[in-house]
Design an enzyme around this catalytic site. Sequence first.
Site, mmCIF file in Angstrom:
data_model
loop_
_atom_site.group_PDB
_atom_site.id
_atom_site.type_symbol
_atom_site.label_atom_id
_atom_site.label_comp_id
_atom_site.label_asym_id
_atom_site.label_seq_id
_atom_site.Cartn_x
_atom_site.Cartn_y
_atom_site.Cartn_z
ATOM 1 N N SER A 149 -14.981 -37.483 43.015
ATOM 2 C CA SER A 149 -16.590 -37.090 43.204
ATOM 3 C C SER A 149 -16.672 -37.565 44.050
ATOM 4 O O SER A 149 -16.620 -38.589 44.640
ATOM 5 C CB SER A 149 -16.956 -37.108 41.752
ATOM 6 O OG SER A 149 -18.166 -37.029 42.701
ATOM 7 N N TYR A 163 -21.201 -43.409 36.165
ATOM 8 C CA TYR A 163 -20.599 -42.750 36.809
ATOM 9 C C TYR A 163 -20.288 -42.569 38.403
ATOM 10 O O TYR A 163 -19.311 -42.543 38.287
ATOM 11 C CB TYR A 163 -21.814 -40.759 36.524
ATOM 12 C CG TYR A 163 -20.991 -39.474 37.604
ATOM 13 C CD1 TYR A 163 -19.793 -39.232 36.367
ATOM 14 C CD2 TYR A 163 -20.821 -39.774 38.516
ATOM 15 C CE1 TYR A 163 -19.276 -38.289 37.145
ATOM 16 C CE2 TYR A 163 -19.717 -38.186 39.084
ATOM 17 C CZ TYR A 163 -19.608 -37.590 38.354
ATOM 18 O OH TYR A 163 -18.616 -36.330 39.450
#
Length: 265
Positions: A149, A163
Amino acid sequence: MNLEDLFSLKGRVALVTGGSRGIGRMIVEGFLAAGIERVYISARKINEIEETCAELGDRVIGIQGDLSTIEGIEALVEELSGRESQLDILVNNAGAAWGVDYLEFPEAGWDKVMDLNVKTPFFLTQKLHKLLTAGASADKPGKVINITSIDGQRVNPWETYSYQASKAALIHLTRRMAARLVKDHVYVTSLAPGAFPSNMNRAARDHEEASAAGIPSKRVGDKLDMGGTAVYLASRAGDYTIGETLTVDGGIVNALLPTHFASHD
């Protein structure tokens, strides 16, 4: 040289974890467009697997499972090994996120995300080593694509501590795995998405116009962007790309000017 030689996935078999929806499904659709022989998808919810398989056709095969534990990983590997003698492409896409205020962030939100986003890609790849190397050669290497990501490349505005840490870890883990697996003719790369509509990125899904306003290209990503990049990495076209993270984000990481430097034209 022709496009089929560069991008065809004919005769190849893939596994896409978390492939029933969102970015995983976009990648599956890209592989199908490139002529892949079979693509397995795994997910926890059987209804989502069945729906996706029915919509995408017989070349998509679902295996239900929970990859957040070693037992779940081993069960998936056993099931796949009973069906296939080799695996050409593995996409480690299954992941989780957790957002809570810093002072309230729980251990559960740390462990769940770090386990699924970092531990699972490593051990699933490790336990699929026999299948991944069975048909791999210098002329036709196996491929492992980790879905990371842009949140592993820069700080985002949300309090998603585990995350962001997990995706940064997976980007570096990609490099380390690549250094080891290249010796076995298995090439590991990472694909770092930006804003793509999904259940995990509800802002891009439910507020597309507002999300697009902050992106240099002025739009969120779609299945052509994601599917096309994944096909590049999985196909002959990407055979000289090893250990790299390809950022697919419309320019957020590399072309977004800080507010105080932005042009006033």
